[in-house]
Design a protein around this motif. Structure first.
Motif, PDB file in Angstrom:
ATOM      1  N   SER A 188       0.835  -1.200   0.000  1.00 21.76           N
ATOM      2  CA  SER A 188       0.000   0.000   0.000  1.00 21.76           C
ATOM      3  C   SER A 188       0.869   1.250   0.000  1.00 21.76           C
ATOM      4  O   SER A 188       1.767   1.367   0.841  1.00 21.76           O
ATOM      5  N   PRO A 189       0.635   2.198  -0.891  1.00 22.36           N
ATOM      6  CA  PRO A 189       1.366   3.463  -0.843  1.00 22.36           C
ATOM      7  C   PRO A 189       1.160   4.152   0.505  1.00 22.36           C
ATOM      8  O   PRO A 189       0.063   4.095   1.077  1.00 22.36           O
ATOM      9  N   LEU A 190       2.178   4.807   0.995  1.00 15.80           N
ATOM     10  CA  LEU A 190       2.118   5.438   2.313  1.00 15.80           C
ATOM     11  C   LEU A 190       0.958   6.431   2.458  1.00 15.80           C
ATOM     12  O   LEU A 190       0.315   6.463   3.513  1.00 15.80           O
ATOM     13  N   PRO A 191       0.645   7.259   1.445  1.00 15.73           N
ATOM     14  CA  PRO A 191      -0.498   8.168   1.603  1.00 15.73           C
ATOM     15  C   PRO A 191      -1.809   7.441   1.884  1.00 15.73           C
ATOM     16  O   PRO A 191      -2.645   7.944   2.634  1.00 15.73           O
ATOM     17  N   LEU A 192      -1.994   6.260   1.303  1.00 14.12           N
ATOM     18  CA  LEU A 192      -3.216   5.504   1.562  1.00 14.12           C
ATOM     19  C   LEU A 192      -3.211   4.931   2.971  1.00 14.12           C
ATOM     20  O   LEU A 192      -4.244   4.890   3.650  1.00 14.12           O
ATOM     21  N   LYS A 193      -2.040   4.486   3.423  1.00 18.26           N
ATOM     22  CA  LYS A 193      -1.940   3.989   4.801  1.00 18.26           C
ATOM     23  C   LYS A 193      -2.258   5.100   5.800  1.00 18.26           C
ATOM     24  O   LYS A 193      -2.927   4.878   6.809  1.00 18.26           O
ATOM     25  N   ARG A 194      -1.762   6.285   5.516  1.00 16.57           N
ATOM     26  CA  ARG A 194      -2.011   7.417   6.417  1.00 16.57           C
ATOM     27  C   ARG A 194      -3.508   7.716   6.508  1.00 16.57           C
ATOM     28  O   ARG A 194      -4.041   7.945   7.597  1.00 16.57           O
ATOM     29  N   GLN A 195      -4.165   7.745   5.344  1.00 12.85           N
ATOM     30  CA  GLN A 195      -5.598   8.051   5.358  1.00 12.85           C
ATOM     31  C   GLN A 195      -6.384   6.944   6.038  1.00 12.85           C
ATOM     32  O   GLN A 195      -7.319   7.215   6.797  1.00 12.85           O
ATOM     33  N   ALA A 196      -6.031   5.698   5.782  1.00 10.83           N
ATOM     34  CA  ALA A 196      -6.721   4.582   6.429  1.00 10.83           C
ATOM     35  C   ALA A 196      -6.524   4.631   7.940  1.00 10.83           C
ATOM     36  O   ALA A 196      -7.452   4.346   8.716  1.00 10.83           O
ATOM     37  N   THR A 197      -5.325   4.987   8.387  1.00  7.24           N
ATOM     38  CA  THR A 197      -5.044   5.129   9.819  1.00  7.24           C
ATOM     39  C   THR A 197      -5.911   6.215  10.428  1.00  7.24           C
ATOM     40  O   THR A 197      -6.515   6.044  11.494  1.00  7.24           O
ATOM     41  N   ARG A 198      -5.990   7.349   9.743  1.00  9.38           N
ATOM     42  CA  ARG A 198      -6.794   8.469  10.237  1.00  9.38           C
ATOM     43  C   ARG A 198      -8.262   8.054  10.393  1.00  9.38           C
ATOM     44  O   ARG A 198      -8.884   8.313  11.424  1.00  9.38           O
ATOM     45  N   GLU A 199      -8.795   7.400   9.360  1.00  7.42           N
ATOM     46  CA  GLU A 199     -10.204   7.012   9.406  1.00  7.42           C
ATOM     47  C   GLU A 199     -10.449   5.951  10.486  1.00  7.42           C
ATOM     48  O   GLU A 199     -11.462   5.993  11.191  1.00  7.42           O
ATOM     49  N   TYR A 200      -9.510   5.012  10.623  1.00  8.15           N
ATOM     50  CA  TYR A 200      -9.673   3.954  11.619  1.00  8.15           C
ATOM     51  C   TYR A 200      -9.653   4.539  13.033  1.00  8.15           C
ATOM     52  O   TYR A 200     -10.498   4.202  13.871  1.00  8.15           O
ATOM     53  N   LEU A 201      -8.706   5.424  13.301  1.00  4.46           N
ATOM     54  CA  LEU A 201      -8.600   5.990  14.643  1.00  4.46           C
ATOM     55  C   LEU A 201      -9.803   6.865  14.994  1.00  4.46           C
ATOM     56  O   LEU A 201     -10.218   6.924  16.149  1.00  4.46           O
ATOM     57  N   GLN A 202     -10.367   7.519  13.992  1.00  2.00           N
ATOM     58  CA  GLN A 202     -11.525   8.376  14.260  1.00  2.00           C
ATOM     59  C   GLN A 202     -12.783   7.560  14.574  1.00  2.00           C
ATOM     60  O   GLN A 202     -13.780   8.119  15.018  1.00  2.00           O
ATOM     61  N   SER A 203     -12.712   6.246  14.368  1.00  2.00           N
ATOM     62  CA  SER A 203     -13.841   5.388  14.732  1.00  2.00           C
ATOM     63  C   SER A 203     -13.811   5.011  16.209  1.00  2.00           C
ATOM     64  O   SER A 203     -14.750   4.390  16.710  1.00  2.00           O
ATOM     65  N   SER A 204     -12.749   5.370  16.909  1.00  2.00           N
ATOM     66  CA  SER A 204     -12.595   4.994  18.319  1.00  2.00           C
ATOM     67  C   SER A 204     -13.707   5.605  19.177  1.00  2.00           C
ATOM     68  O   SER A 204     -14.051   6.777  19.020  1.00  2.00           O
ATOM     69  N   LYS A 205     -14.245   4.804  20.088  1.00  2.00           N
ATOM     70  CA  LYS A 205     -15.382   5.250  20.888  1.00  2.00           C
ATOM     71  C   LYS A 205     -14.965   6.181  22.024  1.00  2.00           C
ATOM     72  O   LYS A 205     -15.725   7.046  22.445  1.00  2.00           O
ATOM     73  N   ASN A 206     -13.772   5.960  22.571  1.00  2.00           N
ATOM     74  CA  ASN A 206     -13.305   6.757  23.706  1.00  2.00           C
ATOM     75  C   ASN A 206     -11.774   6.721  23.745  1.00  2.00           C
ATOM     76  O   ASN A 206     -11.133   6.115  22.878  1.00  2.00           O
ATOM     77  N   ILE A 207     -11.195   7.342  24.767  1.00  2.00           N
ATOM     78  CA  ILE A 207      -9.738   7.426  24.876  1.00  2.00           C
ATOM     79  C   ILE A 207      -9.099   6.048  24.983  1.00  2.00           C
ATOM     80  O   ILE A 207      -8.077   5.764  24.349  1.00  2.00           O
TER      81      ILE A 207
END
Length: 225
Positions: A188-207
């Protein structure tokens, strides 16, 4: 900014893993829209509705390139009209995407961006499968005048953003798995990994959930990433 981001990454990448020719499989998995939605069983009323929606789509796509005073207002009005029938419109967009030639990057980007903006669950299988394809190799012979990997990267980044909506709003398990697969994939190109990481972390319910998700992602990435 997206173009600069991708170009800075891809300009040093002369070869990548070849793209899988999986459009036929993907078409079948994504409802086979031509066969199921628009041909055999469509009533005259349905066909009339589809014709109207196609006209709205045709009118909408160019609004993404509008600039100047009033451009944003025109775009928002247009996309809101499409949202009134977002599932049917998304199925048409999927069909049009597969009917579009691979090298017509602008149209493919317009179609994917419209799917992203509509937030229909009909788009999830499309986005999932697109991101599971192997990333296409560079086809341009002159990177100073354009990179096909940059164009493909923007399409896939938009798909990741589309999945991110369902990750955040619905905590959709299938979507979260796809985002992790993008992060885990060494190709996976790094820009796609970065975006996937951002979206995944924003799904977190709490700290606590956020911290666990950060550790999970770290476990999949090499230290230099």
């Amino acid at each position: 900014l997206i173009s600069v981001f991708f170009f800075s990454y891809f300009s040093d990448k002369k070869t990548m893993l070849p793209r899988e020719k999986s459009n036929k499989v993907l078409k079948d998995k994504n409802l086979s829209t031509k066969d199921k939605a628009f041909n055999h069983t469509s009533t005259q009323k349905e066909k009339s509705t589809i014709k109207i929606l196609r006209k709205k789509i045709k009118k909408h796509l160019p609004t993404m390139q509008y600039v100047g005073e009033g451009a944003e207002e025109i775009y928002q009005k247009s996309i809101n009209e499409l949202r009134e029938n977002k599932d049917d419109v998304t199925e048409i967009l999927i069909q049009d995407y597969f009917d579009t030639t691979e090298d017509n990057y602008l149209r493919r980007q317009q179609l994917i961006e419209t799917m992203r903006a509509l937030h229909s669950r009909k788009s999830i299988p499309m986005f999932n499968n697109l991101l599971m394809e192997k990333f296409p190799e560079e086809k341009s012979q002159d990177l100073h005048h354009g990179s096909t990997q940059l164009e493909e990267g923007i399409i896939r980044l938009t798909a990741i953003e589309g999945l991110g909506y369902f990750a955040k709003k619905e905590k959709d398990e299938e979507v979260l798995i796809t985002l992790l697969e993008v992060i885990k994939n060494s190709k996976s190109p790094l820009p796609l990994k970065r975006q996937a990481t951002r979206e995944y972390l924003q799904s977190s319910k709490n700290i606590n959930s956020l911290d666990k998700n950060k550790e999970l992602i770290r476990s999949f990435l090499p230290k230099n990433e």
